[in-house]
Every structure is written in structure tokens, then in C-alpha cells.
Design a protein around this motif. Structure first.
Motif, PDB file in Angstrom:
ATOM      1  N   UNK A 263      50.499  34.043  37.499  1.00 29.47           N
ATOM      2  CA  UNK A 263      49.474  33.759  36.358  1.00 29.47           C
ATOM      3  C   UNK A 263      48.394  34.459  36.625  1.00 29.47           C
ATOM      4  N   UNK A 264      47.613  34.969  35.807  1.00 26.54           N
ATOM      5  CA  UNK A 264      46.206  35.337  35.832  1.00 26.54           C
ATOM      6  C   UNK A 264      45.334  33.912  35.725  1.00 26.54           C
ATOM      7  N   UNK A 265      44.643  33.418  36.566  1.00 29.44           N
ATOM      8  CA  UNK A 265      43.967  32.089  36.601  1.00 29.44           C
ATOM      9  C   UNK A 265      42.845  32.268  35.815  1.00 29.44           C
ATOM     10  N   UNK A 266      42.308  33.459  35.897  1.00 31.28           N
ATOM     11  CA  UNK A 266      40.993  33.762  35.384  1.00 31.28           C
ATOM     12  C   UNK A 266      41.220  33.702  33.684  1.00 31.28           C
ATOM     13  N   UNK A 267      42.391  33.892  33.024  1.00 32.54           N
ATOM     14  CA  UNK A 267      42.662  33.744  31.865  1.00 32.54           C
ATOM     15  C   UNK A 267      42.923  32.621  31.447  1.00 32.54           C
ATOM     16  N   UNK A 268      43.606  31.617  32.190  1.00 32.28           N
ATOM     17  CA  UNK A 268      44.135  30.291  31.955  1.00 32.28           C
ATOM     18  C   UNK A 268      42.574  29.517  32.049  1.00 32.28           C
ATOM     19  N   UNK A 269      41.821  29.770  33.159  1.00 26.70           N
ATOM     20  CA  UNK A 269      40.590  29.110  33.201  1.00 26.70           C
ATOM     21  C   UNK A 269      39.683  29.443  31.947  1.00 26.70           C
ATOM     22  N   UNK A 270      39.538  30.452  31.477  1.00 21.06           N
ATOM     23  CA  UNK A 270      38.896  30.688  30.416  1.00 21.06           C
ATOM     24  C   UNK A 270      39.157  29.776  29.134  1.00 21.06           C
ATOM     25  N   UNK A 271      40.623  29.392  29.155  1.00 27.23           N
ATOM     26  CA  UNK A 271      41.016  28.391  28.159  1.00 27.23           C
ATOM     27  C   UNK A 271      40.359  27.191  28.401  1.00 27.23           C
ATOM     28  N   UNK A 272      40.925  26.663  29.661  1.00 27.32           N
ATOM     29  CA  UNK A 272      40.602  25.288  30.118  1.00 27.32           C
ATOM     30  C   UNK A 272      38.917  25.130  29.900  1.00 27.32           C
ATOM     31  N   UNK A 273      38.253  26.118  30.455  1.00 29.24           N
ATOM     32  CA  UNK A 273      36.683  25.838  30.378  1.00 29.24           C
ATOM     33  C   UNK A 273      36.239  25.221  28.657  1.00 29.24           C
ATOM     34  N   UNK A 274      37.010  26.030  27.791  1.00 22.73           N
ATOM     35  CA  UNK A 274      36.571  25.760  26.227  1.00 22.73           C
ATOM     36  C   UNK A 274      37.615  24.699  25.504  1.00 22.73           C
TER      37      UNK A 274
ATOM     38  N   UNK B 174      46.455  38.416  40.155  1.00 13.58           N
ATOM     39  CA  UNK B 174      45.117  38.394  40.789  1.00 13.58           C
ATOM     40  C   UNK B 174      44.772  37.147  41.825  1.00 13.58           C
ATOM     41  N   UNK B 175      43.760  37.583  42.544  1.00 15.08           N
ATOM     42  CA  UNK B 175      43.557  36.365  43.544  1.00 15.08           C
ATOM     43  C   UNK B 175      43.040  35.060  42.662  1.00 15.08           C
ATOM     44  N   UNK B 176      43.720  34.127  43.025  1.00 14.82           N
ATOM     45  CA  UNK B 176      43.528  32.805  42.695  1.00 14.82           C
ATOM     46  C   UNK B 176      42.143  32.244  42.651  1.00 14.82           C
ATOM     47  N   UNK B 177      41.443  31.685  41.465  1.00 12.50           N
ATOM     48  CA  UNK B 177      40.081  30.927  41.582  1.00 12.50           C
ATOM     49  C   UNK B 177      40.308  29.617  42.045  1.00 12.50           C
ATOM     50  N   UNK B 178      41.449  28.804  42.111  1.00 10.53           N
ATOM     51  CA  UNK B 178      41.539  27.696  42.729  1.00 10.53           C
ATOM     52  C   UNK B 178      43.062  27.925  43.639  1.00 10.53           C
ATOM     53  N   UNK B 179      42.816  28.308  44.881  1.00 11.93           N
ATOM     54  CA  UNK B 179      43.902  28.348  45.902  1.00 11.93           C
ATOM     55  C   UNK B 179      44.839  27.194  45.905  1.00 11.93           C
ATOM     56  N   UNK B 180      46.126  27.555  46.097  1.00 14.98           N
ATOM     57  CA  UNK B 180      47.121  26.553  46.028  1.00 14.98           C
ATOM     58  C   UNK B 180      48.127  26.656  47.217  1.00 14.98           C
ATOM     59  N   UNK B 181      48.270  25.493  48.079  1.00 18.24           N
ATOM     60  CA  UNK B 181      49.001  25.744  49.260  1.00 18.24           C
ATOM     61  C   UNK B 181      50.415  26.079  48.862  1.00 18.24           C
ATOM     62  N   UNK B 182      50.975  26.687  49.846  1.00 22.55           N
ATOM     63  CA  UNK B 182      52.399  27.304  49.550  1.00 22.55           C
ATOM     64  C   UNK B 182      53.313  25.892  49.375  1.00 22.55           C
ATOM     65  N   UNK B 183      52.989  24.736  50.006  1.00 21.70           N
ATOM     66  CA  UNK B 183      53.992  23.628  49.740  1.00 21.70           C
ATOM     67  C   UNK B 183      53.673  23.052  48.403  1.00 21.70           C
ATOM     68  N   UNK B 184      52.632  23.392  47.763  1.00 19.80           N
ATOM     69  CA  UNK B 184      52.328  22.601  46.393  1.00 19.80           C
ATOM     70  C   UNK B 184      52.819  23.637  45.322  1.00 19.80           C
ATOM     71  N   UNK B 185      53.006  25.181  45.713  1.00 21.07           N
ATOM     72  CA  UNK B 185      53.238  26.027  44.784  1.00 21.07           C
ATOM     73  C   UNK B 185      54.637  25.856  43.800  1.00 21.07           C
ATOM     74  N   UNK B 186      55.476  25.225  44.571  1.00 21.49           N
ATOM     75  CA  UNK B 186      56.919  25.354  44.007  1.00 21.49           C
ATOM     76  C   UNK B 186      57.183  23.947  43.533  1.00 21.49           C
TER      77      UNK B 186
END
Lengths: 575, 79
Positions: free
Chosen positions: A82-93, A550-562
Motif C-alpha cells: 500500500x501507499x500509506x500516504x494515500x490511505x492516510x489521506x482518506x483516514x484523516x478526512x 513508499x516508506x511507511x508513515x506508521x511502521x509495522x513489525x514483520x510479525x504483525x504484517x501478515x
């Protein structure tokens, strides 16, 4: 074949969900601008929410969820791509959009204190906001469109975009599907809101228009963006949904889940942890059907009569109200009968999975002045509210983009060529009916692209698609309505071919059933932790390439990612 | 499967009550709102009829009809 010429500042193509919001927000920000909203149907009842919507699937409401939680959930649901920036732009609004819709008259469920009654359906967090009276959404939006003086034009099927000599968007060309008029529209910015490619696979019923998505969403936008040189993204991440068998519409677990409904196998046992639609959930659903434990059902018969009545008041009134007529015809009563479910045919949809036109957090495509919003753009799992927010984002950015700009020049040769292409099936004396070609094409999509994906099958599919591309030169339409269908077949074929090629390009499995390749069954992060992108090359052929996540805005641990891998009930996440 | 144009033997899924339909008096609401544009005026009596077997069984035609003249059935292949 008359040609009509129109000019506008901002052209919005598609009057369903994202389009109306784009029109409203453009006019709110810049009332002096000319904003033209077109649809191939009628804006009043166009698009996926023609009969409203029964819930917001991704509400990010303070006190219930934060943008950070939501962005992380969707990152995990989409296997990290995902492009977290794009998803975050939704979430913020998200919350502001809900409040604005509420003020306009859209009804959301509230608790006794007046707070929004958010429910948990996703694997991890709570984002579902029921809309038991959500049947009036389109009427509410149309009132705003009228109030703000948006120009509306119906029954225009847009077939190609126009790009200026400097590469900037210049406009679009369309067919009036009743009069057969050819319409050339010049615009300083274009916002594509044409929905999913929902008429791609053939429903198991064989009924061409028995699709999950509104069947007018034939993939026109995917095809138009591609031919205009825009980058498309994730076309191998198919949309496959768990639907009411034969009816081919949602059951809908998001509505019934919070009331206590759930999915069971033929033994009446639960087998998935979360009914939220993800590729991982669909893979377990498919395994259950194929593994001898099917059919799979939605179970409501254990609920109190009063609860079932409440469910009926939602499911049989909004979004797909003919669910009630369908069940009545077969004598199915939720009180004592299970609802048989099946796996849908494939489609492409940013709103439900993650495939569409590439956009950044401003809804900009890679073509200057061209925007995409809604199911058409690849902002993962964006659903109705995401479509609305992205329509708003696109329009507000477009207003700034066009400031001080003149209309881009249009190429008369491109206009003539398109007019010739569109009207050829009408002028031809005899040929193939669009219905027949569409049926064959979509049957081939089922035969060769329906997951699990097999390399050899997809290669054969591409050969069949190439043959059908030759058949397009023989399409015969007897009237403008059939001509619209003929042009839709062109778009469906473009989507089928690009979906097959993208699926072959990504040499791994990912997103559960959405991209499950039997001959490459493992996920391979070392090579494929990237978007697969395509654009039209200089030679006219599709060019595929990787785009880094793109680099994550909110990092996710490898153990959580899947975490979504652990969707089966008896399975715990491997560390 | 050569055409979706309604032929005499087709199972029509949009049933129009000719006594209630006021299309002959100029009403065009159902024709206007149909997403797939499959409703037309019958040249014979000026009432509405289904011209193409391309129904999404979505219901705006029935819900927006001012005289409640339309009943939508599930298309035969899905029933």
C-alpha cells in the motif's frame, strides 16, 4: 453522426459516488468555475450506490479508531503493498466526511447518547458504521449538486481521453447512447470516477448483467486511463467476493455480523475468524468449498425473530433491495434457512481490493491534470466513503491545478480517429453482435483467469483474448444502445488482457485467493514486495514494471504484517 | 445468446402495469433513472416496456415510479 463540442473547466466522468463529491467540492471551493459531471446512465441513480448503501465499511471515528490504526489495518489486510500516504489521506478526512453527509441528511446509526454506533467486523479494529436508512444517499447528493449549480449531462459513454501536446490532459470524447451523437469535451482538468471493472468475469448464472458491481461499470475508466498513458496499478490483485449464490449480491456479513450472523460450512461449523472481505478470507472460503466441506452458508437461523426482522429491514430495503424478492422466490427465510453463498467471478476494483489507476495522496494520476477517484483508483479497500473523500481530494487539487491555465490544445487527428473507431460497428453492414462477443470474452476470463491462477492457463487465455481483439473489427451495432455495449466490450477486453499480463508478471502468490498462483504458491517478499504497474509503451504495447512501496508513515513489525494469514479458526499466526 | 434485445419468448423481468403507467401522458421517470437504459416507450400504446435483457434488478424504476406501476422480478437465469 453529429459532433457536439463542449468546453468546461473541470470535467468529472462518472456520477456515482466519487463523481458527485468531486463536483460538489469543486463548486464549494471555486463557485465561479464551470464543472461538468457526466454519466453513461443518469446521475440521479448512477453507480454502485444507486439504491443507497447499508453501511460505511471504513469509518475512522475518534473514540472508535484513529487514522494510525486504520492505516495499519489496511496495510495488513493488503499484505503490505500500500501507499500509506494515500490511505492516510482518506483516514484523516473520514470523520469530517461522515459529519458533512450527516448534515446533508444521510442517516447513520447512532447509540442512545447520539454517538455513531461503530461495529467491529474487520480482523483487528472497529470501522463499520451501519446505515439502516441509507437508501437515500443518492438523493441527498443530487440535492447538493443542483444547489451548487453543477452542469450535469446524462447518457454519455466516455470512450477516450484527450491529451495535449505538452502531455497535459485536454479533455474527453463520448458517445450519446440514445441519439448516437459524438461529443468532444475540452477541459483543463479531468477527474475519472468511472468505478470498477465489474463486468469482467461472467457470473455463474450466465446472465451478463447479473454482476456484483453495477454492470454499467465495465472498466471504461481503466481502459481510458491506460490509453491516455496513465500508470495502472495492482491489476493482478483481483476482486473476488463471497456472494449469495445465483443472486450474486452481498449477503451481507457487514450488516449481519454485528447482529450475530456468521459464515459456516456444510457441517454448520464456523471456519473463518473474520467475515471482513480480504483475499486471505476468500482463500479459506475457496478451500472450504473445494475441500469437500461446502457448500458455505451465511447463518442467521439462530437469531431471535426480532433480530432477523431488523436485518431484513436493512438488507431488503437498501443497497440491493431485491435480495428480499430473491429469497421470497425460493421460499428462503433467514429464521429457519441458511443462505447459500458462493465465490464471485473476478473483477478489478480499488474500493474492494487494490487494483486501479495509480494515484498519490492528492488523487493525481501520472498524467498532469488527470485525476482518479473511487473504485477506479488504487487506494486499497477504500469503499464508498473512500470514494467520496477521494472525489473531494481530487476536486480540491484540480481547482489549484487549473489556476492560470488555458485549455490544452486537442489533436484533430485523434478526434477523427476516435470518431471512426466508435462508429465503425454502426456503419458496418453485418457482423458479430456485441452480446455474443461479450459472452465469449467473459467466459474465457472465467476459464483462464479465475483463481487459482495457473501460468499455462493464463498464457492460453492471452491467445484467446488476442483472437477476440481481431473479432472487435467485426462488431455490428444496430443502434446507439448496442454501440455503447460494443464500446464496452473494447474496455472489458483491455481489462482482461492487462489483468492476465499483470498476473503473469508478479511471480509469486499474494493477497490470498486474489493472486494465488498454483505454480508459484509462496509469497516472495525479497523480490515482490512492490507494486506491479503497467502503462502503454511507445510501441503501443503494455509495459510492466515494479514501483517500490513508499516508506511507511506508521511502521509495522514483520510479525504483525501478515496477521491476515491467520484467518482460519484453528490456526494461529506463525511468528 | 446472440442479442439481449427482448424477443417474444423472453422472460421479461420488469413488469409494467399498463393501467397505472402514465408514460403516455409524458412521464419518463423510470426510463430516465434506469442505469442500464433498457426501458423504452412502446410505440403501440405509449406505455413503458423493457427493451433489453440487461436488468441489474436494482429497483430505481420501481421506487421512483410516481404511480407504482412497476414490479421487478429477478431475471429468470438467477431465480
Amino acid at each position: 453522426m453529429e459532433t457536439t463540442h463542449l468546453e468546461t473547466d473541470i470535467l468529472i466522468i462518472g456520477g456515482g459516488t466519487a463523481g458527485p463529491l468531486a463536483a460538489i467540492k469543486a463548486k464549494q471551493k471555486a463557485p465561479h468555475l464551470k464543472v461538468l459531471l457526466l454519466d453513461k446512465a443518469n446521475v440521479k441513480r448512477a453507480g454502485a450506490i444507486a439504491e443507497g448503501m447499508d453501511s460505511v465499511n471504513n469509518a475512522v471515528i475518534p473514540g472508535h479508531a484513529t487514522p494510525e490504526q486504520y492505516v495499519k489495518e489496511i496495510t495488513i489486510a493488503n499484505d503490505g503493498i500500500v501507499n500509506q500516504a494515500a490511505i492516510n489521506a482518506y483516514a484523516e478526512r473520514s470523520y469530517d466526511m461522515i459529519k458533512e453527509l450527516d448534515a446533508w441528511g444521510v442517516k447513520f446509526e447512532k447509540d442512545e447518547t447520539g454517538d455513531y454506533a461503530v461495529k467491529k467486523v474487520h480482523h483487528l479494529g472497529a470501522y463499520v458504521l451501519p446505515m439502516p436508512e441509507g437508501y437515500n444517499v443518492k438523493k441527498v447528493l443530487f440535492k447538493q449538486i443542483r444547489k451548487l449549480g453543477v452542469d450535469v449531462s446524462n447518457r454519455l459513454t466516455t470512450t477516450r481521453l484527450l491529451v495535449g501536446p505538452d502531455g497535459r490532459i485536454a479533455g474527453a470524447m463520448a458517445l450519446e447512447s440514445r441519439t448516437g451523437e459524438f461529443v468532444v469535451i475540452r477541459a483543463k482538468a479531468v477527474i475519472l470516477c468511472t468505478g470498477s471493472a465489474g463486468r469482467l468475469g461472467l457470473p455463474a448464472s450466465g446472465y451478463l448483467f447479473g454482476t456484483y458491481e453495477n454492470p454499467t461499470n465495465a472498466g471504461d475508466g481503466y481502459s481510458m486511463a491506460y490509453h491516455a498513458g496513465a500508470e495502472l496499478s495492482g491489476l493482478e490483485c483481483f476482486q473476488i467476493n463471497p456472494l449469495i449464490k445465483d443472486y450474486n449480491g452481498p449477503a451481507c456479513a457487514y450488516v449481519t455480523g454485528p447482529f450475530g450472523g456468521y459464515t459456516v460450512n456444510a457441517k454448520g461449523e464456523r471456519f473463518i475468524k473474520s467475515d471482513y472481505w480480504s483475499g486471505q478470507m476468500m482463500l479459506e472460503f475457496w478451500r472450504e468449498l473445494e475441500g469437500g466441506n461446502g457448500p458455505v452458508f451465511l447463518k442467521l437461523d439462530h437469531l431471535a425473530d426480532e433480530t432477523v426482522s431488523k436485518i431484513e429491514d436493512v438488507l431488503h430495503v437498501t443497497e440491493r433491495p431485491t435480495r428480499g424478492i430473491f429469497h421470497e422466490g425460493r421460499g428462503t427465510d433467514y429464521r429457519h434457512d441458511l443462505v447459500e453463498m458462493h465465490i464471485s467471478e473476478i473483477g478489478l476494483c480499488g474500493g474492494h481490493s487494490a487494483s486501479g489507476v495509480w494515484v498519490d495522496e492528492h488523487a493525481r494520476t501520472t498524467v498532469p491534470g488527470l485525476y482518479a477517484a473511487g473504485d477506479l483508483c488504487n487506494v486499497a479497500h477504500n469503499y464508498m466513503l473512500g470514494a467520496m473523500v477521494y472525489g473531494a481530494i481530487a476536486a480540491e487539487d484540480a481547482v489549484d491545478f487549473i489556476a492560470g491555465k488555458e485549455l490544452a490544445e486537442i489533436d484533430p487527428a485523434a478526434v477523427d480517429a476516435e470518431k471512426e473507431r466508435i462508429f465503425a460497428p454502426l456503419l458496418r453492414e453485418e457482423g458479430l453482435s456485441p452480446t455474443q462477443v461479450e459472452y465469449k470474452l467473459r467466459r474465457m476470463v472465467n476459464d483462464y483467469l479465475q483463481p487459482p491462477k495457473v501460468t499455462t492457463k493464463m498464457e492460453i487465455g492471452l491467445k484467446r483474448f488476442a483472437e477476440i481483439r481481431e473479432d472487435l473489427k467485426r462488431l455490428k451495432a444496430r443502434n446507439p444502445h448496442e454501440l455503447m455495449r460494443a464500446m464496452e466490450v473494447h474496455a472489458i477486453l483491455d481489462c482482461a488482457e492487462l489483468a492476465a499480463r499483470a498476473s503473469l508478471y508478479r511471480q509469486e502468490s499474494r493477497w490470498g485467493l486474489y493472486h494465488y498462483r498454483t505454480d508459484l504458491p509462496e509469497r516472495n517478499d525479497a523480490e515482490w514486495f512492490a507494486f506491479v504497474e503497467v502503462k502503454k509503451g511507445a510501441d503501443g504495447q503494455p509495459e510492466f514494471f515494479k514501483r517500490p512501496v513508499p516508506d511507511y508513515i506508521y511502521p509495522i513489525a514483520k510479525s504483525e504484517l501478515y496477521a491476515y494469514d491467520a484467518m482460519r479458526l484453528d490456526q494461529e499466526l506463525a511468528a | 445468446m446472440t442479442t439481449t434485445t427482448i424477443e417474444a419468448q423472453h422472460a421479461v423481468s420488469i413488469i409494467v402495469d399498463h393501467d397505472k403507467c402514465i408514460a403516455d401522458k409524458g412521464c419518463r421517470i423510470c426510463i430516465d433513472v434506469c442505469p442500464t437504459d433498457i426501458l423504452i416507450l412502446d410505440a403501440g400504446d405509449g406505455k413503458v416496456k423493457m427493451a433489453y435483457d440487461e436488468c441489474w434488478y436494482c429497483l430505481p424504476c420501481a421506487h421512483d415510479c410516481p404511480t407504482k406501476a412497476i414490479r421487478v422480478e429477478i431475471p429468470y437465469l438467477l431465480r
